[in-house]
Design an enzyme around this catalytic site. Structure first.
Site, PDB file in Angstrom:
ATOM      1  CE  LYS A  22     -19.150  11.900  13.669  1.00 17.07           C
ATOM      2  NZ  LYS A  22     -19.022  10.682  14.371  1.00 17.07           N
ATOM      3  CD1 TRP A  78     -19.387  12.468  10.464  1.00 20.04           C
ATOM      4  CD2 TRP A  78     -19.949  10.671   9.268  1.00 20.04           C
ATOM      5  NE1 TRP A  78     -18.888  11.361  11.099  1.00 20.04           N
ATOM      6  CE2 TRP A  78     -19.214  10.251  10.393  1.00 20.04           C
ATOM      7  CE3 TRP A  78     -20.403   9.708   8.376  1.00 20.04           C
ATOM      8  CZ2 TRP A  78     -18.925   8.912  10.643  1.00 20.04           C
ATOM      9  CZ3 TRP A  78     -20.114   8.379   8.617  1.00 20.04           C
ATOM     10  CH2 TRP A  78     -19.387   7.989   9.745  1.00 20.04           C
ATOM     11  CD  GLU A  90      -5.510  -2.616   1.406  1.00 19.09           C
ATOM     12  OE1 GLU A  90      -5.742  -2.032   0.327  1.00 19.09           O
ATOM     13  OE2 GLU A  90      -5.043  -2.040   2.398  1.00 19.09           O
ATOM     14  CB  THR A  97      -0.893   0.022   1.260  1.00 20.88           C
ATOM     15  OG1 THR A  97      -0.028   0.066   2.408  1.00 20.88           O
ATOM     16  CG2 THR A  97      -1.770  -1.206   1.354  1.00 20.88           C
TER      17      THR A  97
HETATM   18  P1  ADP Z   1      -3.754   4.583  -1.670  1.00 18.57           P
HETATM   19  O1  ADP Z   1      -4.827   5.535  -2.131  1.00 18.57           O
HETATM   20  O2  ADP Z   1      -3.455   4.713  -0.230  1.00 18.57           O
HETATM   21  O3  ADP Z   1      -2.599   4.543  -2.586  1.00 18.57           O
HETATM   22  P2  ADP Z   1      -5.103   2.420  -2.881  1.00 18.57           P
HETATM   23  O4  ADP Z   1      -4.519   2.692  -4.201  1.00 18.57           O
HETATM   24  O5  ADP Z   1      -5.244   1.018  -2.455  1.00 18.57           O
HETATM   25  O6  ADP Z   1      -4.347   3.135  -1.749  1.00 18.57           O
HETATM   26  O7  ADP Z   1      -6.477   3.171  -2.868  1.00 18.57           O
HETATM   27  C1  ADP Z   1      -7.637   2.663  -2.330  1.00 18.57           C
HETATM   28  C2  ADP Z   1      -8.558   3.773  -1.928  1.00 18.57           C
HETATM   29  O8  ADP Z   1      -8.831   4.644  -3.016  1.00 18.57           O
HETATM   30  C3  ADP Z   1      -9.914   3.288  -1.496  1.00 18.57           C
HETATM   31  O9  ADP Z   1      -9.897   2.810  -0.172  1.00 18.57           O
HETATM   32  C4  ADP Z   1     -10.734   4.553  -1.645  1.00 18.57           C
HETATM   33  O10 ADP Z   1     -10.592   5.414  -0.532  1.00 18.57           O
HETATM   34  C5  ADP Z   1     -10.125   5.221  -2.835  1.00 18.57           C
HETATM   35  N1  ADP Z   1     -10.965   4.979  -4.013  1.00 18.57           N
HETATM   36  C6  ADP Z   1     -10.777   4.081  -4.979  1.00 18.57           C
HETATM   37  N2  ADP Z   1     -11.740   4.167  -5.911  1.00 18.57           N
HETATM   38  C7  ADP Z   1     -12.593   5.142  -5.509  1.00 18.57           C
HETATM   39  C8  ADP Z   1     -13.801   5.715  -6.026  1.00 18.57           C
HETATM   40  N3  ADP Z   1     -14.331   5.335  -7.179  1.00 18.57           N
HETATM   41  N4  ADP Z   1     -14.383   6.712  -5.303  1.00 18.57           N
HETATM   42  C9  ADP Z   1     -13.847   7.149  -4.146  1.00 18.57           C
HETATM   43  N5  ADP Z   1     -12.714   6.656  -3.614  1.00 18.57           N
HETATM   44  C10 ADP Z   1     -12.092   5.672  -4.285  1.00 18.57           C
END
Ligand code: ADP
Length: 538
Positions: A432, A437, A327, A181
């Site tokens: 918040k 929210w 994940e 990650t």
């Molecule tokens: P990081 O952003 O920490 O690099 P990831 O690439 O695994 O990690 O990103 C996953 C996160 O990206 C999700 O948990 C979510 O918060 C965000 N995400 C992915 N797709 C969407 C979407 N279509 N709308 C909003 N958030 C999204």
């Protein structure tokens, strides 16, 4: 037992054989500054075989980790196919990590060999002396190799081998690839994909209820192969026959428009920031041509309504939103308007994060872990489970990330009766205000709908009266002089009154993470340190 045939393991090597056998003439196009390199699936498969043989000679054995430090290109694809097929584990390294994080993940995964693009040598060289267990570095393409000390040449290694290999057979649950990650909170954590999870994820990517990749497609793969397996597309390509355009480092609006014109992709994949830049470039280019695209798959962050509308109005291109995370391999949900939906209101579906793809289960829970109703109103955290959703992290315990066999996503929002998820925030980004929210995502969507705004990021800041209130950080369009007063007025008819931010700041660009998403923690820290020029209303 009548037959063991159905128990044949789901291995990546089967996918490679399938692509080579059925779609041998299909191509991968790698974009260079002065030319486009073309390789057929047959050639790529043969080169993958040679690479596997060379890696074996270098001592890479069963389960050993092979890192890649590369752009999206053909050679990276060869490693994607060769390393898991030989029984080793592909570890894609994020080229945009800070040096200390990069060294951390290479050592944590215990990479034995790293394949590095010549153009990226300076970045890997920064950490070379901190990698005691990396035995060989293989360099592909031009670059100053002296910075890395002893290295091997990718093409020389391949030239010394002949194609022809019997790929080994093993348990389908064996590790095939891993990705860390991006460590937005704490150290990056490793997620391991198995052969089985990759296979099933590829089948899901071919379903027409998801992105429906097929041999009628040529994908423009902007999402990086160094993060979440480029949304699985390299594997799906060999399974489905879809071709790939690999943009390497040419990721700005102008070269993407150029690739769209000359290489004619049918589907393009990338995060919203990239598509915002394409719209910017297209505004200055009357010859911009996206006519070959059947769709843009956009995800990784919320996709603004104004962006979906702009692609439709200016280019007739549908933006399809997808949701997933490292994940989840990552494809977990895709937003396609359901059959019978009113065409004039399709965008109302496209702004949602999507519906789960077949094979994956989703639910929302409250703070106490109780499952909430699918009513489109109850707000909670999404939890997800399924055969390509991780059940643990590599080498670390993270009990807080799992709940009764479900992965806690950290994404907050609602789930409606039709199964569409709407994400209002990441749990660490929620605002918040007085116990209620406010969705930063929704506020950003509304602000960016203003003509004078290029980008907008909303973050929570401490407030004496309400605990937290939104701070809106705005990047104006080049000729725009839009003011905070005007934006507040603009919002008045679009969101509840108590949502309208009192605090505004105008910045040159929104800081981005290594995967091109808004880096809100940088903005929160800049605010806390008094580094932002903030206009405040009562
Ligand atoms: P990081 O952003 O920490 O690099 P990831 O690439 O695994 O990690 O990103 C996953 C996160 O990206 C999700 O948990 C979510 O918060 C965000 N995400 C992915 N797709 C969407 C979407 N279509 N709308 C909003 N958030 C999204």
């Amino acid at each position: 037992m009548l037959s063991t045939m159905q128990d044949a393991p789901l291995l990546i090597s089967n996918m490679v054989r399938h692509g080579e056998w059925l779609y041998g003439d299909k191509k991968v196009f790698t974009v260079h500054a002065d030319r486009v390199q073309e390789g057929t699936f047959f050639e790529i498969s043969q080169r993958a075989e040679k690479l596997a043989k060379a890696l074996t000679k270098l001592g890479v054995g069963d389960g050993d980790r092979v890192g890649t430090f590369m752009w999206n290109n053909q050679e990276h694809m060869e490693a994607y196919l060769a390393v898991p097929s030989m029984g080793a584990v592909l570890h894609t390294l994020n080229i945009r990590l800070f040096p200390e994080q990069l060294a951390f993940i290479i050592n944590h995964a215990d990479d034995k060999v790293i394949i590095c693009d010549g153009s990226l040598i300076p970045l890997l060289a920064k950490v070379r002396d901190q990698l005691p267990n990396v035995q060989h570095i293989i360099v592909s393409g031009a670059g100053d190799r002296s910075l890395l000390g002893d290295v091997l040449d990718y093409e020389e290694l391949l030239a010394a081998e002949k194609p022809g290999i019997v790929w080994p057979t093993f348990d389908e649950r064996k590790a095939a690839a891993m990705c860390y990650t991006s460590g937005t909170t704490g150290d990056p954590k490793g997620v391991v994909y198995s052969h089985r999870s990759t296979w099933l994820h590829s089948l899901a990517s071919m379903s027409s209820n998801s992105i429906g990749l097929s041999e009628r497609d040529r994908t423009l793969l902007i999402v990086p192969m160094f993060h979440v397996n480029a949304w699985g597309v390299a594997y799906t390509a060999f399974f489905s026959g879809c071709e790939i355009i690999m943009p390497q480092m040419f990721l700005q609006g102008e070269p993407i428009l150029n690739m769209s014109k000359t290489l004619r992709p049918t589907i393009a994949l990338g995060v919203p920031t990239v598509w915002n830049d394409v719209l910017r470039a297209a505004a200055a280019d009357p010859s911009a041509d996206l006519s070959s695209l059947r769709g843009i798959l956009c995800g990784g962050a919320a996709v603004p309504r104004s962006m979906i509308e702009a692609f439709k109005a200016k280019f007739g291109v549908e933006v399809v939103q997808g949701w997933g995370m490292t994940e989840t391999s990552p494809l977990a949900a895709v937003s396609i308007p359901p059959y019978g939906s009113d065409p004039t209101h399709e965008v109302d579906y496209r702004v949602k994060a999507g519906r789960v793809v077949a094979g994956v289960q989703l639910r929302i829970v409250d703070d106490a872990g109780n499952v909430l109703p699918r009513d489109g109103k109850s707000v909670g955290e999404f939890e997800i489970a399924g055969p390509w959703i991780t059940g643990s992290y590599y080498g670390v315990e993270a009990p807080d990330k799992f709940h009764d066999g479900w992965l806690r996503t950290g994404d907050v929002g609602t789930l409606d009766g039709e199964g569409f998820m709407v994400i209002s925030d990441r749990s660490k980004d929620v605002i918040k205000s007085g116990g209620e929210w406010i969705s930063s995502v929704e506020l950003e969507n509304e602000v960016i709908a203003h003509d004078g705004v290029f980008e907008a990021a909303v973050v929570a800041v401490p407030d004496a009266r309400w605990d937290e209130r939104p701070l809106c950080c705005v990047v104006r369009n080049p000729e725009s002089g839009v003011t905070a007063e005007e934006l507040r007025e603009f919002l008045a008819s679009r969101v509840a009154k108590w949502w309208i931010p009192e605090r505004w700041t105008f910045i040159d660009s929104v800081p981005k993470t290594s995967t091109g998403k808004f880096d809100k923690k940088v903005l929160r820290a800049a605010y806390a340190a008094g580094e932002l020029d903030v206009v405040q209303f009562d």
